[in-house]
Write a protein that holds these residues in place. Sequence first.
Motif, PDB file in Angstrom:
ATOM      1  N   GLN A  83     -13.454  32.008  29.097  1.00 37.15           N
ATOM      2  CA  GLN A  83     -12.667  31.784  28.244  1.00 37.15           C
ATOM      3  C   GLN A  83     -12.883  32.850  27.032  1.00 37.15           C
ATOM      4  O   GLN A  83     -12.148  33.768  26.424  1.00 37.15           O
ATOM      5  N   ILE A  84     -14.144  32.752  26.818  1.00 39.09           N
ATOM      6  CA  ILE A  84     -14.762  33.842  26.156  1.00 39.09           C
ATOM      7  C   ILE A  84     -14.825  35.311  26.255  1.00 39.09           C
ATOM      8  O   ILE A  84     -14.419  36.372  25.461  1.00 39.09           O
ATOM      9  N   GLN A  85     -14.893  35.485  27.631  1.00 39.56           N
ATOM     10  CA  GLN A  85     -14.929  36.956  28.060  1.00 39.56           C
ATOM     11  C   GLN A  85     -13.554  37.539  27.874  1.00 39.56           C
ATOM     12  O   GLN A  85     -13.137  38.542  27.455  1.00 39.56           O
ATOM     13  N   ASP A  86     -12.678  36.621  28.270  1.00 44.18           N
ATOM     14  CA  ASP A  86     -10.998  37.197  28.029  1.00 44.18           C
ATOM     15  C   ASP A  86     -10.887  37.350  26.755  1.00 44.18           C
ATOM     16  O   ASP A  86     -10.288  38.251  26.294  1.00 44.18           O
ATOM     17  N   LEU A  87     -11.238  36.647  25.708  1.00 46.72           N
ATOM     18  CA  LEU A  87     -11.051  36.877  24.322  1.00 46.72           C
ATOM     19  C   LEU A  87     -11.809  38.097  23.945  1.00 46.72           C
ATOM     20  O   LEU A  87     -11.384  38.779  23.098  1.00 46.72           O
ATOM     21  N   LYS A  88     -12.945  38.566  24.518  1.00 42.76           N
ATOM     22  CA  LYS A  88     -13.556  39.561  24.011  1.00 42.76           C
ATOM     23  C   LYS A  88     -12.994  40.911  24.597  1.00 42.76           C
ATOM     24  O   LYS A  88     -13.003  41.793  23.839  1.00 42.76           O
ATOM     25  N   ALA A  92     -11.508  43.746  21.998  1.00 44.31           N
ATOM     26  CA  ALA A  92     -11.656  45.216  22.064  1.00 44.31           C
ATOM     27  C   ALA A  92     -10.639  46.250  21.932  1.00 44.31           C
ATOM     28  O   ALA A  92     -10.616  47.275  21.361  1.00 44.31           O
ATOM     29  N   LEU A  93      -9.190  45.444  22.237  1.00 38.68           N
ATOM     30  CA  LEU A  93      -7.983  46.220  22.147  1.00 38.68           C
ATOM     31  C   LEU A  93      -7.747  46.290  20.491  1.00 38.68           C
ATOM     32  O   LEU A  93      -6.885  47.287  20.165  1.00 38.68           O
ATOM     33  N   GLY A  94      -8.166  45.176  19.958  1.00 36.94           N
ATOM     34  CA  GLY A  94      -7.615  45.154  18.551  1.00 36.94           C
ATOM     35  C   GLY A  94      -6.447  44.327  18.115  1.00 36.94           C
ATOM     36  O   GLY A  94      -5.365  44.749  18.918  1.00 36.94           O
ATOM     37  N   TYR A  95      -6.405  43.302  17.378  1.00 39.26           N
ATOM     38  CA  TYR A  95      -5.300  42.185  17.409  1.00 39.26           C
ATOM     39  C   TYR A  95      -3.952  43.117  16.813  1.00 39.26           C
ATOM     40  O   TYR A  95      -2.848  42.725  16.908  1.00 39.26           O
ATOM     41  N   ASN A  96      -4.203  44.086  15.869  1.00 40.84           N
ATOM     42  CA  ASN A  96      -3.006  44.992  15.479  1.00 40.84           C
ATOM     43  C   ASN A  96      -2.360  45.763  16.846  1.00 40.84           C
ATOM     44  O   ASN A  96      -1.196  46.274  16.211  1.00 40.84           O
ATOM     45  N   ASN A  97      -3.122  46.198  17.651  1.00 40.88           N
ATOM     46  CA  ASN A  97      -2.485  46.658  18.839  1.00 40.88           C
ATOM     47  C   ASN A  97      -2.230  45.995  19.968  1.00 40.88           C
ATOM     48  O   ASN A  97      -1.813  46.915  21.006  1.00 40.88           O
ATOM     49  N   LEU A  98      -2.004  44.596  19.893  1.00 39.71           N
ATOM     50  CA  LEU A  98      -1.632  44.039  21.057  1.00 39.71           C
ATOM     51  C   LEU A  98      -0.084  44.170  21.660  1.00 39.71           C
ATOM     52  O   LEU A  98       0.569  44.127  20.651  1.00 39.71           O
ATOM     53  N   THR A  99      -0.142  44.154  22.689  1.00 36.64           N
ATOM     54  CA  THR A  99       1.325  44.291  23.518  1.00 36.64           C
ATOM     55  C   THR A  99       1.865  42.776  23.506  1.00 36.64           C
ATOM     56  O   THR A  99       1.196  41.932  23.243  1.00 36.64           O
ATOM     57  N   GLU A 100       2.984  42.671  23.599  1.00 37.22           N
ATOM     58  CA  GLU A 100       3.476  41.328  23.645  1.00 37.22           C
ATOM     59  C   GLU A 100       3.028  40.662  24.866  1.00 37.22           C
ATOM     60  O   GLU A 100       2.897  39.480  24.983  1.00 37.22           O
ATOM     61  N   GLU A 101       2.577  41.225  26.103  1.00 36.77           N
ATOM     62  CA  GLU A 101       2.080  40.637  27.329  1.00 36.77           C
ATOM     63  C   GLU A 101       0.444  40.355  26.800  1.00 36.77           C
ATOM     64  O   GLU A 101       0.125  39.083  27.280  1.00 36.77           O
ATOM     65  N   ARG A 104       0.838  37.256  24.759  1.00 39.85           N
ATOM     66  CA  ARG A 104       1.198  35.901  25.588  1.00 39.85           C
ATOM     67  C   ARG A 104      -0.226  35.502  25.946  1.00 39.85           C
ATOM     68  O   ARG A 104      -0.281  34.408  26.323  1.00 39.85           O
ATOM     69  N   LYS A 105      -0.985  36.570  26.608  1.00 36.13           N
ATOM     70  CA  LYS A 105      -2.195  36.082  27.229  1.00 36.13           C
ATOM     71  C   LYS A 105      -3.163  35.327  26.389  1.00 36.13           C
ATOM     72  O   LYS A 105      -3.854  34.576  26.521  1.00 36.13           O
ATOM     73  N   LEU A 106      -3.204  35.842  25.047  1.00 28.80           N
ATOM     74  CA  LEU A 106      -4.021  35.124  23.996  1.00 28.80           C
ATOM     75  C   LEU A 106      -3.355  33.684  23.740  1.00 28.80           C
ATOM     76  O   LEU A 106      -4.490  32.912  23.732  1.00 28.80           O
ATOM     77  N   GLN A 107      -2.266  33.600  23.384  1.00 27.22           N
ATOM     78  CA  GLN A 107      -1.643  32.238  23.634  1.00 27.22           C
ATOM     79  C   GLN A 107      -1.962  31.371  24.795  1.00 27.22           C
ATOM     80  O   GLN A 107      -2.255  30.327  24.544  1.00 27.22           O
ATOM     81  N   LYS A 108      -2.153  31.900  26.005  1.00 24.29           N
ATOM     82  CA  LYS A 108      -2.462  31.092  26.952  1.00 24.29           C
ATOM     83  C   LYS A 108      -3.875  30.635  27.064  1.00 24.29           C
ATOM     84  O   LYS A 108      -4.228  29.725  27.390  1.00 24.29           O
TER      85      LYS A 108
END
Length: 253
Positions: A83-88, A92-101, A104-108
């Motif tokens: 879980q923590i690795q997925d969040l890391k 790294a992408l930056g929350y302001n640059n997240l795509t819709e995909e 959704r991954k973050l919500q999961k």
Amino acid sequence: SYNKDFHNHFKDINLNANHYVSLNNKGQLTIGLQEKYQQTFESTLCKEQIVGIDLNIKYNFCVIEQNKEYTNIDYDRDFFQKQIQDLKDIDALGYNNLTEENKRKLQKIVGRTESYFQRLISEILDGLQSSNVTEIVLEDLNLQKTSGNTFNQEFGVSYSRLVKILRLNQIKHWFKNQANKRHMKVHFTSPCATSQECSQCHHIAKENRQTQEKFKCVKCGHEANADNQASFTIGERVREDVLCESLHILEKD
């Protein structure tokens, strides 16, 4: 003092008792006043029906004290490492640059964490209910503030970040909600000195907690596992008349 006209749902407040005060992140102040009827509450309880639960973060999920026997409950380290690795990766992408995909991954990820703990709490409460436990006692902790920025070597993040990732600030609310559905009462007690108070002589000293694991009272010499000691002390704040009146809040539906 308090406005009896405004707070007319209170019957008889014991203003000599200690009152628990908290400030949430919205700037709202909560003061837990103690009603005098709590002095007679303890006499209606069978002490075998009460457990103290010491929620943790560094070394386990919680320690449960029941009749001076202790159960150590841990969480799945491999699951949360993933879980923590997925969040890391998302960090790294930056929350302001997240795509819709990625959103959704973050919500999961958040959903999986919540589902995991909800199941774990359900299993704990089912086990306690099968042992005829009707009362559980938890510290009224704000783990977001108490864990600080100490670095966790195991997961490679600070403890404050780990609390946020694991949503540990919601744990006490999930316990309360699930316990209420099982008709179990939940008590929130002040976290003051639970890890430093001796269960034998009730002497409180910082020096009593020698290490994370070791407790030795500097006054009477009583020795115990520190987490076990804390869970026992938490439960005692309902079992003992004086502590019941002074230090804990009964959560009502």
